[in-house]
Design an enzyme around this catalytic site. Structure first.
Site, PDB file in Angstrom:
ATOM      1  N   GLU A 125       9.340   4.357   7.125  1.00 36.50           N
ATOM      2  CA  GLU A 125       8.973   2.988   6.759  1.00 36.50           C
ATOM      3  C   GLU A 125      10.201   2.094   6.694  1.00 36.50           C
ATOM      4  O   GLU A 125      11.267   2.505   6.246  1.00 36.50           O
ATOM      5  CB  GLU A 125       8.267   3.020   5.399  1.00 36.50           C
ATOM      6  CG  GLU A 125       7.609   1.729   4.985  1.00 36.50           C
ATOM      7  CD  GLU A 125       6.783   1.910   3.711  1.00 36.50           C
ATOM      8  OE1 GLU A 125       6.862   1.043   2.847  1.00 36.50           O
ATOM      9  OE2 GLU A 125       6.093   2.943   3.595  1.00 36.50           O
ATOM     10  N   GLU A 174      10.079  -7.326   1.536  1.00 35.43           N
ATOM     11  CA  GLU A 174       9.090  -7.662   0.508  1.00 35.43           C
ATOM     12  C   GLU A 174       9.607  -8.803  -0.363  1.00 35.43           C
ATOM     13  O   GLU A 174      10.790  -8.863  -0.700  1.00 35.43           O
ATOM     14  CB  GLU A 174       8.757  -6.448  -0.362  1.00 35.43           C
ATOM     15  CG  GLU A 174       7.979  -5.384   0.403  1.00 35.43           C
ATOM     16  CD  GLU A 174       7.441  -4.297  -0.495  1.00 35.43           C
ATOM     17  OE1 GLU A 174       6.209  -4.213  -0.638  1.00 35.43           O
ATOM     18  OE2 GLU A 174       8.249  -3.535  -1.032  1.00 35.43           O
ATOM     19  N   LYS A 219       2.642  -4.016   9.700  1.00 36.59           N
ATOM     20  CA  LYS A 219       1.656  -4.465   8.730  1.00 36.59           C
ATOM     21  C   LYS A 219       2.158  -5.723   8.033  1.00 36.59           C
ATOM     22  O   LYS A 219       3.316  -5.796   7.637  1.00 36.59           O
ATOM     23  CB  LYS A 219       1.398  -3.382   7.677  1.00 36.59           C
ATOM     24  CG  LYS A 219       0.847  -2.088   8.246  1.00 36.59           C
ATOM     25  CD  LYS A 219       0.552  -1.100   7.130  1.00 36.59           C
ATOM     26  CE  LYS A 219      -0.075   0.179   7.685  1.00 36.59           C
ATOM     27  NZ  LYS A 219      -0.489   1.094   6.604  1.00 36.59           N
ATOM     28  N   TRP A 243      -0.348  -8.668  -1.826  1.00 32.09           N
ATOM     29  CA  TRP A 243      -1.072  -7.859  -2.801  1.00 32.09           C
ATOM     30  C   TRP A 243      -0.556  -8.113  -4.214  1.00 32.09           C
ATOM     31  O   TRP A 243       0.487  -8.741  -4.405  1.00 32.09           O
ATOM     32  CB  TRP A 243      -0.985  -6.372  -2.441  1.00 32.09           C
ATOM     33  CG  TRP A 243       0.394  -5.783  -2.383  1.00 32.09           C
ATOM     34  CD1 TRP A 243       1.320  -5.964  -1.396  1.00 32.09           C
ATOM     35  CD2 TRP A 243       1.012  -4.917  -3.341  1.00 32.09           C
ATOM     36  NE1 TRP A 243       2.473  -5.261  -1.677  1.00 32.09           N
ATOM     37  CE2 TRP A 243       2.315  -4.613  -2.854  1.00 32.09           C
ATOM     38  CE3 TRP A 243       0.591  -4.347  -4.543  1.00 32.09           C
ATOM     39  CZ2 TRP A 243       3.197  -3.773  -3.544  1.00 32.09           C
ATOM     40  CZ3 TRP A 243       1.466  -3.513  -5.232  1.00 32.09           C
ATOM     41  CH2 TRP A 243       2.743  -3.230  -4.733  1.00 32.09           C
ATOM     42  N   THR A 288       5.181  -0.010 -11.400  1.00 31.36           N
ATOM     43  CA  THR A 288       4.844  -0.984 -10.375  1.00 31.36           C
ATOM     44  C   THR A 288       4.914  -2.400 -10.921  1.00 31.36           C
ATOM     45  O   THR A 288       5.467  -3.305 -10.307  1.00 31.36           O
ATOM     46  CB  THR A 288       3.441  -0.705  -9.805  1.00 31.36           C
ATOM     47  OG1 THR A 288       3.408   0.597  -9.240  1.00 31.36           O
ATOM     48  CG2 THR A 288       3.081  -1.732  -8.744  1.00 31.36           C
TER      49      THR A 288
END
Length: 333
Positions: A120, A124, A204, A208, A219
């Protein structure tokens, strides 16, 4: 460079690898024989101001609207994530996105490249921070350390479109903002290649809620805190994207063994297949790449070699070109 994000996000940076690494795949080729992946095999530029495009498919439950600012990834008060993914894969390449991040504490805008075996490469954006963007990478979903992210500065990412680029070769990965280099990762610096993303990937784009009430504490801390959905909508905009597959002589990619090495990837084309050994020191791809602000689509000529010079030293490189069955593999973010 090291992260410069302030306060809570700085202390929570160690959680970022754990958070993003929680991805899954319908078939992991490190564990079983999987269907082959459709190869892009060319360069495409997609102008989302013209509407949806057949190169991408929306995840279940995702609805994207389109306007003068391109694709709109809108999180409403229901908090549902919005994600689209390419239908084909690239095997090393360059991707540039013209993007405006969403605002909102705990809201995460993302541009991710991901493979079937969970290699990956990421950009972000955390909605509570208006001067930084996070870069990260993962090899085979390895979460043995949490110190791989960096947070370069960027001017007003929520109100201004910037061009964010990932250039991925066997030798290195670079992250650039508006053509300015902000990070380089060399193959040898990722556990001597063991943690280096090196298998065919699809792209992608998504938005979110990292600060959702039902997310883990780690998180939420990484995302910057709990999200207040009464302040929705939170919108990420993608105006256009250019995707260049540096492997231009194939129609599909499959894994020749369970090592997860780029040298094991089998490239199928429409003609008879041959085994080809790529020379050390030569570069991937033969064409100049397009900027994401371009609106033209084109195909590359075939690449004849792969550079694996890493951090000043050369690594052996060889690819197999073999005939394999057609098929496709699906990833779930």
């Amino acid at each position: 460079m090291r992260s410069q994000i302030p306060s809570l996000a700085a202390t929570a940076l160690t959680f970022s690898y754990l958070v993003v690494g929680q991805t899954t795949t319908d078939c992991n080729p490190l564990n079983s024989t999987c269907p082959s992946d459709t190869a892009l095999g060319k360069t495409v530029t997609i102008d989302f101001t013209q509407g949806e495009n057949s190169e991408f498919s929306a995840d279940t439950g995702t609805t994207i609207t389109y306007g003068t600012n391109g694709a709109e990834f809108i999180i409403s008060s229901n908090g549902l994530a919005k994600t689209i993914s390419t239908n084909s894969y690239i095997f090393f390449g360059k991707v540039s996105v013209a993007l405006r991040a969403a605002n909102g504490t705990g809201i995460v805008s993302s541009f991710v490249m991901e493979s079937d075996d969970l290699d990956e490469i990421d950009w972000e954006w955390l909605g509570g921070y208006t001067t930084t963007v996070e870069t990260n990478y993962f090899g085979k979903d390895n979460t043995t350390s949490y110190d791989r992210a960096t947070s370069p500065t960027v001017s007003d990412p929520q109100d201004t479109f910037h061009i964010y680029t990932i250039d991925w070769t066997p030798a290195s990965i670079t992250w650039s903002i508006d053509s300015v280099l902000v990070r380089t990762l060399y193959y040898a610096d990722a556990l001597d290649g063991a943690n280096y993303p090196q298998t065919p990937m699809r792209i992608k784009l998504g938005n979110w809620v990292g600060g959702a009430a039902d997310e883990s504490t780690g998180t939420v801390e990484w995302a910057g805190g709990y999200s207040d959905l009464t302040e929705a909508p939170f919108t990420m905009y993608v105006k256009n994207i250019t995707i260049e597959d540096y492997t231009t002589n194939g129609t599909s990619y499959s894994y020749g063994d369970m090592t997860g090495s780029y040298e094991s990837i089998i490239i199928e084309n429409n003609s008879t297949s041959t085994n080809t050994s790529y020379s050390v020191g030569e570069s991937v791809g033969t064409n100049s790449t397009s900027n994401a602000s371009s609106t033209a689509s084109s195909s590359n000529s075939s690449s004849s070699s792969v550079s694996v010079t890493s951090g000043g030293s050369s690594q052996p490189a060889s690819f197999l070109l073999g005939l394999v069955g057609l098929g496709c593999a699906y990833l779930v973010l």
